[in-house]
Design an enzyme around this catalytic site. Structure first.
Site, short mmCIF file in Angstrom:
data_model
loop_
_atom_site.label_atom_id
_atom_site.label_comp_id
_atom_site.label_asym_id
_atom_site.label_seq_id
_atom_site.Cartn_x
_atom_site.Cartn_y
_atom_site.Cartn_z
N SER A 1 5.42 5.94 3.02
CA SER A 1 6.01 7.13 2.40
C SER A 1 6.58 8.04 3.49
O SER A 1 7.44 7.63 4.25
CB SER A 1 4.97 7.85 1.52
OG SER A 1 5.58 8.80 0.69
N GLU B 1 11.56 1.33 -0.81
CA GLU B 1 10.87 1.64 -2.05
C GLU B 1 10.97 3.13 -2.29
O GLU B 1 11.36 3.90 -1.40
CB GLU B 1 9.40 1.21 -1.96
CG GLU B 1 8.59 1.86 -0.83
CD GLU B 1 8.08 3.26 -1.15
OE1 GLU B 1 7.77 3.53 -2.33
OE2 GLU B 1 8.02 4.08 -0.22
N HIS C 1 4.79 2.78 -3.66
CA HIS C 1 3.85 3.69 -4.32
C HIS C 1 3.27 3.06 -5.60
O HIS C 1 3.86 2.16 -6.19
CB HIS C 1 4.55 4.99 -4.69
CG HIS C 1 4.91 5.85 -3.51
ND1 HIS C 1 5.94 5.53 -2.64
CD2 HIS C 1 4.38 7.01 -3.05
CE1 HIS C 1 6.02 6.48 -1.71
NE2 HIS C 1 5.09 7.38 -1.93
#
Length: 302
Positions: free
Chosen positions: A111, A201, A271
């Protein structure tokens, strides 16, 4: 093509340090559960004393978070750095940052940690795009085992997704979060994209925002350099209710399918689990006919 250096495999008894380089920590119970997973494997885990501090939405002031990272990286007894969570803030501590010239060690996160991983790759060292300490305990057992296989030096199994056709590509794996990566464009942190297999992602981004980011990548010309694209989860990326929209799947197809390179989607990383650990900066084979990413190697075979 330049692959990154993998740190020496971890072993029982090694010291790992927990830092908070990004957002303020909220999930204390989840973090403790994940710490216990590492400790149950025989590792010594040292948690920063100021991990529960916050400065607005950040885990602490920039200079304190930067000091956490520098202290852990320069500690000769520390073999790996476990990031507590993502959120936002790692790019702030990379201003005027240079990785100290010490023995490479493992850096694990995803992330917002994308910025640290890509910066470390620029220094020639591989990190792990994988669960942070607020998400590890929720991973399926195979994903947890994969993380330990990676850092302990065992081979990684192929990942299976949905191939879009277009053949096979081999290149340097560069995994990260699309939003964070987009905000690294035109900065010194952005790596060289020649011969890269880009693995991206995202989460909680409406389809039009995904469209806007991918269009920026197209206009930047970077997609003309990459050899293939691996798409992980794009979870909770629905359009707001009662507003006309494409689906996120339609956006990905519209913005990527005409690039003329191998693409595999629906791979199990990102995630909301599972988040399969991926080494940054190693050579991989992406097969868009079979829908796989495999042969995670630290360098090209002779």
């Amino acid at each position: 093509m330049k692959s990154a250096i993998l740190p020496e495999p971890l072993k029982r008894g090694d010291l790992l340090r927990v830092i908070a380089p990004s957002g303020a920590l909220r999930e204390f119970a989840a973090l403790q559960q994940s710490v216990e997973i590492w400790r149950s494997r025989g590792y010594l885990v040292e948690i920063s004393h100021d991990l529960d501090q916050r400065w607005g939405y950040l885990a602490n002031k920039d200079e304190i978070r930067r000091h956490q990272l520098a202290s852990a990286w320069q500690d000769p007894d520390c073999r790996g750095i476990l990031c507590s969570r993502g959120g936002f803030g790692s790019t702030r501590i990379l201003e005027n940052w240079h990785w100290p010239n010490t023995t490479p060690k493992w850096l694990i996160g995803f992330s917002d940690i994308t910025a640290l991983l890509w910066s470390l790759y620029n220094a020639g060292i591989s990190g792990v795009h994988g669960p942070v300490l607020t998400t590890l305990a929720d991973e399926p057992e195979w994903s947890i085992q994969r993380l330990f296989d990676l850092v302990e030096g065992r081979p990684l199994a192929p990942l299976k997704g949905c191939g879009w056709g277009g053949g096979v590509a081999r290149g340097i794996l560069l995994p990260g979060n699309l939003t964070v990566a987009t905000h690294l464009l035109s900065t010194p942190i952005l790596p060289n994209f020649d011969d890269v297999i880009l693995a991206i992602e995202d989460v909680t981004e409406a389809p039009y925002r995904i469209d806007r980011m991918l269009t920026q990548w197209r206009l930047s010309g970077l997609f003309t350099k990459v050899k293939g694209i691996a798409l992980g989860g794009f979870t909770k990326c629905e359009a707001p209710a009662n507003i006309p929209s494409f689906t996120v799947e339609e956006v990905l197809g519209d913005r990527l399918a005409d690039l003329g390179i191998p693409i595999v989607s629906n791979l199990p990383f990102g995630h909301d689990h599972p988040n399969a650990a991926l080494p940054v900066g190693v050579v991989v084979t992406l097969d868009a006919d079979q829908g796989t990413v495999s042969r995670f190697m630290d360098k090209y075979p002779k």
